[in-house]
Design a protein around this motif. Sequence first.
Motif: not given
Length: 371
Positions: A226-230, A273-275, A342-345, A363-371
């Motif tokens: 699943s991509l919802r978690c790691d 999925d409802e937020g 998919q699992n960021y949140r 922080e690394n993910y955010d710095r790279l713009g989510g890549k």
Amino acid sequence: MHQVERAIFDLRRGLPVLLRDSEQDILVQPIESLDDGVLEHLIATAGEAPGLILSRHRLALLGKSIESETARLPLVPEMLKTERLNELAFGVDSSAIAQDILPASRADHAALTLMRRALLIPAALTARLAKESRETIETLIVQGELLAVEAADAERCFEAANGLLKRVSEAQIPLAEALESRFILFREPDGLREHVAILIGDPAAWQEAVPLRMHSACLTGDLFASLRCDCGEQLRNAVADIDDMGGGVLLYLAQEGRGIGLANKLRAYAMQDEGLDTVDADQHLGFGEDERRYSVAVDMLAALGIQRIQLLTNNPVKIAALTEGGIEVTERQALYGRLTKQNYRYLNAKSKRAGHMLDAVLENYDRLGGK
């Protein structure tokens, strides 16, 4: 505790059980199995209208703040409908309730403890017994049609398993990330949960402080990627890391969905999925932010003769739980899977809401713009 174990299975089958207490005996009916016929039968058997027992997390959603873990919501006649009770117990869009709530008795609290142990929604109908119903109730118990359990025993149903874990079977199973691996299965005394210790490498060659990963089962992530978690990546990375460290142990614990079970985990996913985030979703269902208990891990380590470890984790609660259980944690190793859109949140909520040590990767993910 044999009666408690039987009660857990009766509740999972949707059957009521009687909790005996010096204050007051109550009939307990899980909300999950409720329909109009079950509700009518409960009222007829007890001779009194039931109340709805909810956790403080669920009551907070309904606009009621309490300091205790549980409380009793009296049910007026217009609330004695299956649809309304289900909405109060675990609906997504619940409105505030006007009536006052009552303190839960020890038996009421024990009822919700049994629900958690049975991996059911922590919500139950409890009915006091009318005087004219007591003789009928005792007859049902004698005839074996109704199970009676001491509320004090039910309240201790989690702690009662401590130290009683049974080592059942084992086998050598080569893994892609660690060819020399041995699986040892342990079973809890009520038979409801089975846990696996995976011994990686030659125990005779392990470091004095044994590398250890405690991994909670995640069917969706571990098996179906699943991509919802790691979780799946963390699992395989842990096996590879332990092998690279000269061997050690991975404890695969039957604690799906942070201890709420697969059925409730899927309900929580639907709420996400409802937020809602992962913590709020669990609390909307009436659970705490983490329902896992690690005494079983302490028992497994004791059975394996392990007292000093290096722990692969990002979760400080695991460190504290093992330390409290008498295990010496000499150091912590970080363990990550991939962080994706998919699992960021999910991972962000674990960091910001549950204290997991994930700041660096976020922080690394955010710095790279989510890549």
